[in-house]
Enzyme design. Structure first.
Site, PDB file in Angstrom:
ATOM      1  N   ASN A   9       0.868  -1.186   0.000  1.00  0.00           N
ATOM      2  CA  ASN A   9       0.000   0.000   0.000  1.00  0.00           C
ATOM      3  C   ASN A   9       0.897   1.226   0.000  1.00  0.00           C
ATOM      4  O   ASN A   9       1.535   1.528   1.007  1.00  0.00           O
ATOM      5  CB  ASN A   9      -0.890  -0.030   1.249  1.00  0.00           C
ATOM      6  CG  ASN A   9      -1.678   1.256   1.423  1.00  0.00           C
ATOM      7  OD1 ASN A   9      -1.815   2.032   0.494  1.00  0.00           O
ATOM      8  ND2 ASN A   9      -2.188   1.472   2.627  1.00  0.00           N
ATOM      9  N   TRP A  10       0.931   1.910  -1.137  1.00  0.00           N
ATOM     10  CA  TRP A  10       1.853   3.045  -1.259  1.00  0.00           C
ATOM     11  C   TRP A  10       1.283   4.328  -0.666  1.00  0.00           C
ATOM     12  O   TRP A  10       1.960   5.368  -0.661  1.00  0.00           O
ATOM     13  CB  TRP A  10       2.223   3.269  -2.726  1.00  0.00           C
ATOM     14  CG  TRP A  10       3.163   2.235  -3.281  1.00  0.00           C
ATOM     15  CD1 TRP A  10       3.684   1.155  -2.615  1.00  0.00           C
ATOM     16  CD2 TRP A  10       3.693   2.179  -4.601  1.00  0.00           C
ATOM     17  NE1 TRP A  10       4.512   0.435  -3.448  1.00  0.00           N
ATOM     18  CE2 TRP A  10       4.528   1.043  -4.672  1.00  0.00           C
ATOM     19  CE3 TRP A  10       3.551   2.972  -5.739  1.00  0.00           C
ATOM     20  CZ2 TRP A  10       5.214   0.694  -5.843  1.00  0.00           C
ATOM     21  CZ3 TRP A  10       4.226   2.623  -6.895  1.00  0.00           C
ATOM     22  CH2 TRP A  10       5.052   1.497  -6.940  1.00  0.00           C
ATOM     23  N   LYS A  11       0.045   4.295  -0.216  1.00  0.00           N
ATOM     24  CA  LYS A  11      -0.584   5.490   0.360  1.00  0.00           C
ATOM     25  C   LYS A  11      -0.407   6.689  -0.593  1.00  0.00           C
ATOM     26  O   LYS A  11      -0.462   6.499  -1.801  1.00  0.00           O
ATOM     27  CB  LYS A  11      -0.019   5.782   1.751  1.00  0.00           C
ATOM     28  CG  LYS A  11      -0.018   4.519   2.626  1.00  0.00           C
ATOM     29  CD  LYS A  11       0.237   4.790   4.072  1.00  0.00           C
ATOM     30  CE  LYS A  11       0.406   3.466   4.802  1.00  0.00           C
ATOM     31  NZ  LYS A  11       0.240   3.587   6.230  1.00  0.00           N
ATOM     32  N   HIS A  95      -9.390   0.661   4.805  1.00  0.00           N
ATOM     33  CA  HIS A  95      -8.110   0.888   5.501  1.00  0.00           C
ATOM     34  C   HIS A  95      -8.343   1.806   6.704  1.00  0.00           C
ATOM     35  O   HIS A  95      -9.178   2.719   6.644  1.00  0.00           O
ATOM     36  CB  HIS A  95      -7.107   1.518   4.540  1.00  0.00           C
ATOM     37  CG  HIS A  95      -5.717   1.532   5.080  1.00  0.00           C
ATOM     38  ND1 HIS A  95      -5.281   2.497   5.967  1.00  0.00           N
ATOM     39  CD2 HIS A  95      -4.684   0.688   4.898  1.00  0.00           C
ATOM     40  CE1 HIS A  95      -4.022   2.249   6.286  1.00  0.00           C
ATOM     41  NE2 HIS A  95      -3.634   1.153   5.648  1.00  0.00           N
ATOM     42  N   GLU A  97      -6.774   4.243   7.810  1.00  0.00           N
ATOM     43  CA  GLU A  97      -6.613   5.681   7.536  1.00  0.00           C
ATOM     44  C   GLU A  97      -7.866   6.252   6.874  1.00  0.00           C
ATOM     45  O   GLU A  97      -8.203   7.414   7.081  1.00  0.00           O
ATOM     46  CB  GLU A  97      -5.350   5.913   6.682  1.00  0.00           C
ATOM     47  CG  GLU A  97      -4.098   5.711   7.524  1.00  0.00           C
ATOM     48  CD  GLU A  97      -2.858   5.299   6.742  1.00  0.00           C
ATOM     49  OE1 GLU A  97      -2.851   5.397   5.506  1.00  0.00           O
ATOM     50  OE2 GLU A  97      -1.893   4.849   7.392  1.00  0.00           O
ATOM     51  N   GLU A 165      -5.265  -5.408  10.491  1.00  0.00           N
ATOM     52  CA  GLU A 165      -4.268  -4.360  10.687  1.00  0.00           C
ATOM     53  C   GLU A 165      -4.550  -3.624  11.994  1.00  0.00           C
ATOM     54  O   GLU A 165      -5.370  -2.686  12.020  1.00  0.00           O
ATOM     55  CB  GLU A 165      -4.326  -3.357   9.529  1.00  0.00           C
ATOM     56  CG  GLU A 165      -4.006  -3.964   8.178  1.00  0.00           C
ATOM     57  CD  GLU A 165      -3.439  -2.909   7.242  1.00  0.00           C
ATOM     58  OE1 GLU A 165      -2.297  -3.071   6.816  1.00  0.00           O
ATOM     59  OE2 GLU A 165      -4.114  -1.907   6.986  1.00  0.00           O
ATOM     60  N   GLY A 171       2.375   2.088  10.558  1.00  0.00           N
ATOM     61  CA  GLY A 171       3.268   3.235  10.394  1.00  0.00           C
ATOM     62  C   GLY A 171       3.963   3.657  11.677  1.00  0.00           C
ATOM     63  O   GLY A 171       4.541   4.734  11.744  1.00  0.00           O
ATOM     64  N   SER A 211       3.558  -2.336  10.186  1.00  0.00           N
ATOM     65  CA  SER A 211       5.012  -2.298  10.326  1.00  0.00           C
ATOM     66  C   SER A 211       5.694  -3.617   9.946  1.00  0.00           C
ATOM     67  O   SER A 211       6.656  -4.028  10.603  1.00  0.00           O
ATOM     68  CB  SER A 211       5.395  -1.859  11.737  1.00  0.00           C
ATOM     69  OG  SER A 211       4.881  -0.554  11.989  1.00  0.00           O
ATOM     70  N   GLY A 232       2.886  -1.236   4.194  1.00  0.00           N
ATOM     71  CA  GLY A 232       2.883   0.182   3.846  1.00  0.00           C
ATOM     72  C   GLY A 232       4.295   0.660   3.545  1.00  0.00           C
ATOM     73  O   GLY A 232       4.828   0.454   2.460  1.00  0.00           O
ATOM     74  N   GLY A 233       4.923   1.288   4.544  1.00  0.00           N
ATOM     75  CA  GLY A 233       6.232   1.922   4.370  1.00  0.00           C
ATOM     76  C   GLY A 233       7.270   1.071   3.647  1.00  0.00           C
ATOM     77  O   GLY A 233       7.949   1.552   2.730  1.00  0.00           O
TER      78      GLY A 233
HETATM   79  C1  PEP Z   1      -0.628  -0.074   5.825  1.00  0.00           C
HETATM   80  O1  PEP Z   1      -0.594   1.044   5.302  1.00  0.00           O
HETATM   81  O2  PEP Z   1      -1.568  -0.836   5.571  1.00  0.00           O
HETATM   82  C2  PEP Z   1       0.473  -0.463   6.700  1.00  0.00           C
HETATM   83  C3  PEP Z   1       0.409  -1.617   7.301  1.00  0.00           C
HETATM   84  O3  PEP Z   1       1.500   0.440   6.859  1.00  0.00           O
HETATM   85  P1  PEP Z   1       2.941   0.138   7.556  1.00  0.00           P
HETATM   86  O4  PEP Z   1       3.453  -1.162   6.965  1.00  0.00           O
HETATM   87  O5  PEP Z   1       3.774   1.296   7.161  1.00  0.00           O
HETATM   88  O6  PEP Z   1       2.705   0.013   9.013  1.00  0.00           O
END
Ligand code: PEP
Length: 249
Positions: A9-11, A95, A97, A165, A171, A211, A232-233
């Site tokens: 997930n590149w957000k 998600h 967010e 999640e 994040g 993470s 994500g990151g």
């Molecule tokens: C996400 O955006 O779904 C996520 C899990 O982010 P991160 O891996 O950065 O915690």
């Protein structure tokens, strides 16, 4: 047997040009990683470039959200048929967010999952508890409410994937321990069994997100009810994402 899935997930990161560059690097890095489904979800504006750059590879391109209607007076929104028209194969829905900042609710998650599946795309439906809910001992009750409110009507669809999640792990660099993740995943699988029967419970994929990094993916994937990760990151860099995809070493 459930094929593992690693989704990125590149957000709100990467222009179309940057997305194409990452995809070109990534496709070479993951070409040999068989028996893992790989999906990358750039922002809307980079989807077409990503689809073009991923063409002929084993990487599927996904979107990060959608609207549930096919078309209409919904300024700023994008529908599932519009995404399908670009060659997008998968959509993330619900998600945290979106839930936290944009008013996503279990009711809108339900409508969006329905729309994605009705148009033949795969759907990664997200759920998870906040830190406050975990500390109050409400984790499993929250997951049950989210499944019943947003997912229950769709559980039998083979293209539905659940992503657990925990909001406190997204994040933040704080990953759930493999034991914490497994407890939630086992609970979700048993709940799916209650609602949709043992065959669906046995086949539905449940990803972990929060993470995930190259150095913690193997321990997470060793858990029996973990079928992959939503990243994500660490998905923004092709080398680190490829290491996660190749979690078997
Ligand atoms: C996400 O955006 O779904 C996520 C899990 O982010 P991160 O891996 O950065 O915690």
């Amino acid at each position: 047997m459930r094929t593992p899935m690693i989704a990125g997930n590149w957000k709100m990161y990467k222009t179309a040009r940057e997305a194409a560059e990452v995809l070109r690097a990534l496709r070479a890095l993951v070409e040999g990683a068989t028996n893992v489904d790989v999906c990358v979800c750039p922002p809307y504006t980079a989807l077409l470039a990503a689809v073009e750059a991923a063409k002929g590879s084993r990487i599927q391109v996904g979107a990060q959200d959608c609207h549930w209607e096919k078309e209409g007076a919904f300024t700023g929104e994008v529908s599932v048929p519009m995404l399908a028209d670009l060659g997008v194969g998968c959509v993330i829905v619900g998600h945290s967010e979106r839930r936290q900042h944009f008013g996503e609710t279990d009711a809108t998650v339900d409508k969006k999952i329905g729309a994605v599946l009705a148009h033949g795309l795969s759907c990664i439906g997200c759920l998870g508890e906040t830190l406050q809910e975990r500390e109050a001992g409400q984790t499993l009750a929250v997951l049950e409410r989210q499944v019943k409110g947003g997912f229950a009507r769709h559980l039998s669809a083979p293209r539905l994937v659940i992503a657990y999640e925990p909001v406190w792990a997204i994040g933040t660099g704080k990953t759930a321990t493999p034991t914490q993740a497994e407890e939630a995943h086992a609970f979700l699988r048993q709940l799916v069994g209650q609602l949709a029967g043992p065959a669906v419970a046995g086949s539905i994929r449940i990803l972990y997100g929060g993470s995930v990094k190259p150095d913690n993916i193997a321990a997470l994937m060793a858990q029996p009810n973990l079928d992959g990760a939503l990243v994500g990151g660490a998905s923004l860099d092709p080398n680190s994402f490829a290491k996660i995809v190749k979690f078997r070493g």
